[in-house]
Write a protein that holds these residues in place. Structure first.
Motif, PDB file in Angstrom:
ATOM      1  N   LEU A   1       2.403   1.790  -3.558  1.00  0.00           N
ATOM      2  CA  LEU A   1       1.403   2.226  -4.535  1.00  0.00           C
ATOM      3  C   LEU A   1       1.070   3.707  -4.381  1.00  0.00           C
ATOM      4  O   LEU A   1       0.858   4.415  -5.371  1.00  0.00           O
ATOM      5  CB  LEU A   1       0.131   1.395  -4.386  1.00  0.00           C
TER       6      LEU A   1
ATOM      7  N   LEU B   1       0.830  -1.208   0.000  1.00  0.00           N
ATOM      8  CA  LEU B   1       0.000   0.000   0.000  1.00  0.00           C
ATOM      9  C   LEU B   1       0.864   1.258   0.000  1.00  0.00           C
ATOM     10  O   LEU B   1       0.573   2.231  -0.713  1.00  0.00           O
ATOM     11  CB  LEU B   1      -0.926   0.006   1.218  1.00  0.00           C
TER      12      LEU B   1
ATOM     13  N   ILE C   1      -6.461   0.279  -4.862  1.00  0.00           N
ATOM     14  CA  ILE C   1      -5.381  -0.513  -5.458  1.00  0.00           C
ATOM     15  C   ILE C   1      -5.597  -0.661  -6.959  1.00  0.00           C
ATOM     16  O   ILE C   1      -4.679  -0.457  -7.766  1.00  0.00           O
ATOM     17  CB  ILE C   1      -5.300  -1.902  -4.779  1.00  0.00           C
TER      18      ILE C   1
END
Length: 376
Positions: free
Chosen positions: A248, A245, A281
């Motif tokens: 990203l 996470l 995501i």
């Protein structure tokens, strides 16, 4: 409940938009096919290189692409036979290894090990088999496989200052571990590897080695291949997830591998991802993929261009890894689609649908002229 429904609707919209990225892809793939050899080139510019010919990795990746388009089961017999012949002719009778014509390929231990997996998997899918014994059976495996003790010493000597390259070297040893007989001896080698990996994993991030988050996630992805071969779950999955996470949201995905590797890890870990996080995501993944889509209908491995030599593309400008192999050039370095990126893009799509719990619709492909006109 309303928020969850909104997330679900948005995820479906994002996935549909992702499907649209592949509208011109099969036409691009056809441009890389070489009927004479039965193989596929890495990129359009590959044909212009000196002594150009299709390579093992690109051809195996093309086969994976055909499989993801749902075309593997009804390949024209001439094309299937050509592909079988392509891989069989790459195997060295004395050693059992599979080699490309470029002699530099033989000096890259990762390429050499990967060529075994690529070729054997491709032949299995095509209904063929290797013509000769594989390296371990032929007593041609690397020297570090002579005993569990020498294997451990080799593992401990691999530098991890670039996690991606270092873990790739560690992971490719699984190709040889998997060939060890009898099973009890194979288990000894595997146990040594997993114990070493457990000691080497960062307790906070769940990642291995050094580098940026994307570099370390890519290294972790490479190691997961070892875990997967032996059906062992990754340790510290919750921490790996948080690291994914962070990457990203905070790092630039300048390489298609930086997009694929986190997504692939998520599918392997099979975590219960909250809907709002999955939506984010997939949204970030789609945005990153769009940046690598090219005018020719394919995808580039890197933002700047398609790398000429994927075997050394793990170590970027300004980064360092000792004793890197020489570059094995298979492309011209143009802003163009390449096979390495394309096979990853299709896998990303498949995994995103899987993570969303939605069956991926078929991508229309079978009527493309190049495919339809291959000899039955």
């Amino acid at each position: 409940m309303q928020t969850q429904q909104t997330d679900s609707t948005e995820i479906r919209r994002l996935l549909t938009e992702m499907d649209g990225l592949f509208d011109g892809y099969m036409a691009w793939l056809g441009g890389q096919y070489d009927a004479a050899s039965g193989g596929f080139y890495y990129a359009a510019s590959s044909r212009g290189l000196a002594n150009a010919e299709p390579d093992i990795e690109s051809t195996a990746q093309a086969l994976n692409i055909l499989e993801r388009f749902g075309l593997l089961g009804n390949l024209p017999s001439g094309m299937r036979q050509g592909l079988v012949r392509f891989f069989q002719q790459k195997q060295d009778a004395a050693s059992g290894y599979f080699y490309d014509a470029n002699p530099l390929m033989r000096n890259d231990e990762v390429m050499v090990a990967r060529a075994i997996s690529y070729s054997c998997n491709a032949l299995r899918k095509l209904g063929g088999q290797p013509l000769y014994a594989l390296p371990y059976e032929a007593q041609q495996a690397p020297a570090y496989m002579s005993s569990p003790e020498s294997y451990l010493a080799w593992l401990q000597a691999i530098p991890l200052m670039n996690s991606w390259r270092g873990c790739d070297r560690l992971s490719t040893s699984s190709v040889y571990v998997e060939q060890v007989e009898p099973a009890e001896r194979r288990a000894d080698f595997a146990r040594i590897a997993f114990d070493f990996f457990a000691r080497s994993q960062d307790i906070h991030s769940g990642l291995w080695g050094q580098g940026s988050h994307y570099v370390r996630i890519s290294g972790t992805f490479k190691l997961h291949i070892f875990y997967d071969r032996f059906h062992v779950p990754l340790p510290k999955e919750d921490r790996i997830y948080q690291s994914i996470l962070y990457a990203l949201k905070n790092e630039e995905a300048a390489d298609m591998c930086y997009i694929r590797n986190p997504i692939h890890l998520l599918s392997y870990m099979k975590l219960d991802i909250p809907a709002h996080e999955l939506r984010e995501i997939i949204e970030l993944t789609l945005a990153n993929m769009k940046r690598l889509l090219r005018a020719d209908g394919g995808f580039s491995r890197e933002l700047a261009h398609s790398p000429t030599a994927p075997n050394v593309a793990q170590v970027k400008q300004g980064e360092y890894y000792p004793e890197m192999p020489q570059a094995v050039h298979i492309g011209g370095g143009m802003v163009e689609g390449d096979m390495n990126a394309g096979t990853q893009a299709l896998l990303i799509r498949s995994v995103c649908y899987q993570l969303a719990g939605i069956e991926a619709p078929s991508l229309e492909a079978s009527q493309h002229v190049w495919y339809a006109n291959t000899k039955p």
